[in-house]
Design a protein around this motif. Structure first.
Motif, short mmCIF file in Angstrom:
data_model
loop_
_atom_site.label_atom_id
_atom_site.label_comp_id
_atom_site.label_asym_id
_atom_site.label_seq_id
_atom_site.Cartn_x
_atom_site.Cartn_y
_atom_site.Cartn_z
N LYS A 114 35.40 26.30 -37.97
CA LYS A 114 34.88 27.36 -37.23
C LYS A 114 35.15 26.98 -35.72
CE LYS A 114 31.50 29.62 -40.45
NZ LYS A 114 30.17 29.89 -40.62
N ILE A 115 35.28 28.08 -34.98
CA ILE A 115 35.31 27.78 -33.50
C ILE A 115 34.35 28.27 -32.86
CG2 ILE A 115 36.69 28.01 -31.30
CD1 ILE A 115 39.02 27.94 -32.76
N LEU A 116 33.50 27.92 -31.81
CA LEU A 116 32.39 28.30 -31.06
C LEU A 116 33.00 28.68 -29.73
CD1 LEU A 116 29.56 29.64 -30.75
CD2 LEU A 116 28.75 27.31 -30.23
N THR A 117 33.16 29.85 -29.12
CA THR A 117 33.58 30.33 -27.88
C THR A 117 32.76 31.61 -27.49
OG1 THR A 117 35.60 30.78 -26.82
CG2 THR A 117 35.27 32.13 -28.66
N HIS A 118 33.23 31.97 -26.31
CA HIS A 118 32.42 32.96 -25.35
C HIS A 118 33.34 34.28 -25.24
CE1 HIS A 118 34.73 31.83 -21.94
NE2 HIS A 118 34.44 30.43 -22.42
N HIS A 119 32.80 35.19 -24.82
CA HIS A 119 33.57 36.53 -24.53
C HIS A 119 34.46 36.35 -23.28
CE1 HIS A 119 32.28 38.83 -27.88
NE2 HIS A 119 30.95 38.58 -27.59
N SER A 120 35.24 37.48 -22.84
CA SER A 120 35.96 37.28 -21.68
C SER A 120 37.03 36.18 -21.58
CB SER A 120 35.20 37.43 -20.47
OG SER A 120 35.98 37.81 -19.11
N LEU A 121 37.86 36.42 -22.70
CA LEU A 121 38.93 35.25 -22.40
C LEU A 121 40.04 35.78 -22.31
CD1 LEU A 121 38.11 33.62 -25.91
CD2 LEU A 121 37.50 32.52 -23.84
N TYR A 122 41.31 35.11 -22.07
CA TYR A 122 42.57 35.39 -21.82
C TYR A 122 42.99 36.34 -23.08
CZ TYR A 122 47.53 35.20 -22.02
OH TYR A 122 48.99 35.80 -22.27
N GLY A 123 43.56 37.63 -22.90
CA GLY A 123 43.98 38.22 -23.95
C GLY A 123 44.57 37.84 -24.94
N LEU A 141 33.42 32.25 -33.85
CA LEU A 141 32.14 32.91 -33.38
C LEU A 141 31.81 32.97 -31.77
CD1 LEU A 141 29.79 30.39 -35.52
CD2 LEU A 141 30.74 32.60 -36.16
N PHE A 142 31.50 33.87 -31.46
CA PHE A 142 31.31 34.23 -29.96
C PHE A 142 29.74 34.13 -29.66
CE2 PHE A 142 35.07 36.00 -30.93
CZ PHE A 142 36.01 36.01 -30.25
N ALA A 143 29.51 33.36 -28.44
CA ALA A 143 28.11 33.33 -27.99
C ALA A 143 28.19 33.67 -26.62
CB ALA A 143 27.74 31.97 -27.96
#
Length: 411
Positions: A114-123, A141-143
């Motif tokens: 799994k990858i943990l990342t956040h919202h509002s990334l490059y499209g 997963l988005f945090a």
């Protein structure tokens, strides 16, 4: 020259360059697909890594090497490793930013990870996370980037999280992610961390300073600086790991870039320090202008005191960058009218070129992201993204002012 003992601008010009045996001032463009061996033994030694040297352009070439060494130097300039010695990283140049991202993911992730990342990334990154990786059995997963405690809880509970992926400032809402805190979580829980540093460039921000494992750039943008070639680069602080595991994946995926594009990149980096100074000063003036316009509901720029991440940007960035976005009160139609009315600024996606580029994420870079997901990340229909160029700032502002006036009727 001892690269680590020079300033940033000098490293931009001289870093990574080796003297040409034929005395060419600039490294020539190596327009060849393959390289020769003196003997069969030499060929064997190169394939096994016993001897350094070039084999096949997909594996690497002198133009890529110069760009790789230059960018790795800029990302580590002035930093020290755990042994107290100057930090040295290794880099792999790709034909596009997306190619570099996919090398990062496929070199380190397998089904069940799994990858943990956040919202509002490059499209493009967001689409890979939502449409490509799940098909390979890799979950994303988005945090909330403002709530690292929630990320810590996920890391505590889920050992399948292999990589923490960060982008700061984010695209296109210009939120900043606390690198020290998030990378610190990666070290605490033994997970890899990677940072997209495209918007900031190593001149404004060095993620390795906080212990990141990998730094990524779309070199198409500020590093090239002139919109002449696409490219991407992946830099890793573990040079042995980069030379073995990551290089193998890179070569087999076939994401390497051309010698000419690499040559253009090295040429563009020579003026990176000068360009970023002008980009950033122009951006600040433009953001302050937009902040006062009645047609603009909100300006997203980390250099403005009203920005929620203003203090964080002051801490981890030399300057707040040249990217901004702003919301027109008239929404979609006002945004379209505004863009259509521009005379000096350029209607285009991408960023980081000498001219000011203006785009509409909802219909361009983030068109492939579902509307509900876009809006949840703050990407509204009236959001305009602007990459401040290095023109005379008075001319940029004059053009924006007349375009805002033309868009008034759409409110």
């Amino acid at each position: 020259m001892d690269d680590q003992q020079h300033g940033f601008g000098s490293a931009c010009i001289h870093g990574g360059h080796s003297a040409d045996p034929r005395y060419a001032h600039l490294t020539p463009i190596y327009a060849t697909s393959t390289y020769l061996f003196d003997t069969a033994q030499q060929g064997m030694d190169r394939f096994t890594g016993k001897e350094e040297g070039y084999i096949y352009a997909r594996f690497g070439h002198p133009n890529a090497t110069e760009a790789e060494q230059k960018i790795a130097l800029l990302e580590t300039l002035g930093l020290s490793g755990p042994d107290g010695q100057p930090l040295q990283a290794a880099a792999l140049l790709h034909g596009s930013g997306m190619a570099a991202l996919n090398t990062l993911f496929l070199a380190h992730l397998k089904a069940g990870d799994k990858i943990l990342t956040h919202h509002s990334l490059y499209g493009g990154t967001d689409e890979v996370f939502r449409k490509i990786l799940p098909g390979l059995g890799i979950e994303v997963l988005f945090a909330d980037p403002e709530a690292p405690q929630s990320a810590a809880a996920l890391l505590e509970q889920d050992p399948a999280i292999r990589l923490i992926y960060l982008e700061t400032p984010t695209n296109p809402t210009l939120r900043c992610v606390d690198l020290q805190t998030w990378i610190g979580l990666g070290r605490q829980y033994g997970r890899l961390t990677a940072v997209d540093n495209t918007f900031a460039t190593p001149y404004l921000q060095q993620p390795f300073r906080y212990g990141a494992d990998f730094v990524f750039h779309s070199t198409t943008k500020y590093l090239n600086g002139h919109g002449t070639a696409t490219g991407g680069i992946l830099i890793g602080r573990d040079r042995d790991h980069m030379a073995q595991v990551v290089t193998k994946t890179y070569r087999l995926l076939g994401g390497g870039g051309s010698p000419f594009d690499a040559w253009l990149l090295s040429l563009g980096i020579k003026t990176l320090e000068l360009r970023m100074e002008r980009h950033c000063s122009n951006a600040m003036a433009v953001a302050r202008f937009l902040e006062q316009q009645p047609e603009v509901g909100r300006v997203h720029y980390p250099g403005l005191a009203a920005h929620p991440d203003y203090q964080l940007a002051q801490q981890q960035m030399k300057m707040p960058g040249a990217m901004m976005s702003f919301e027109l009160k008239g929404g979609l139609e006002a945004g379209k009218k505004f863009i259509d009315s521009l005379r000096l600024c350029v209607r285009a996606v991408s960023l980081g070129t000498c001219d000011t580029l203006v785009s509409h994420p909802a219909s361009m870079t983030h068109y492939g992201v579902a509307k509900a997901e876009r809006e949840a990340a703050g990407i509204t229909d009236g959001l305009i993204r602007l990459s401040a160029g290095i023109e005379n700032v008075e001319d940029i502002i004059s053009d924006l002012e007349q375009a805002l006036y033309q868009a008034k009727g759409e409110r």
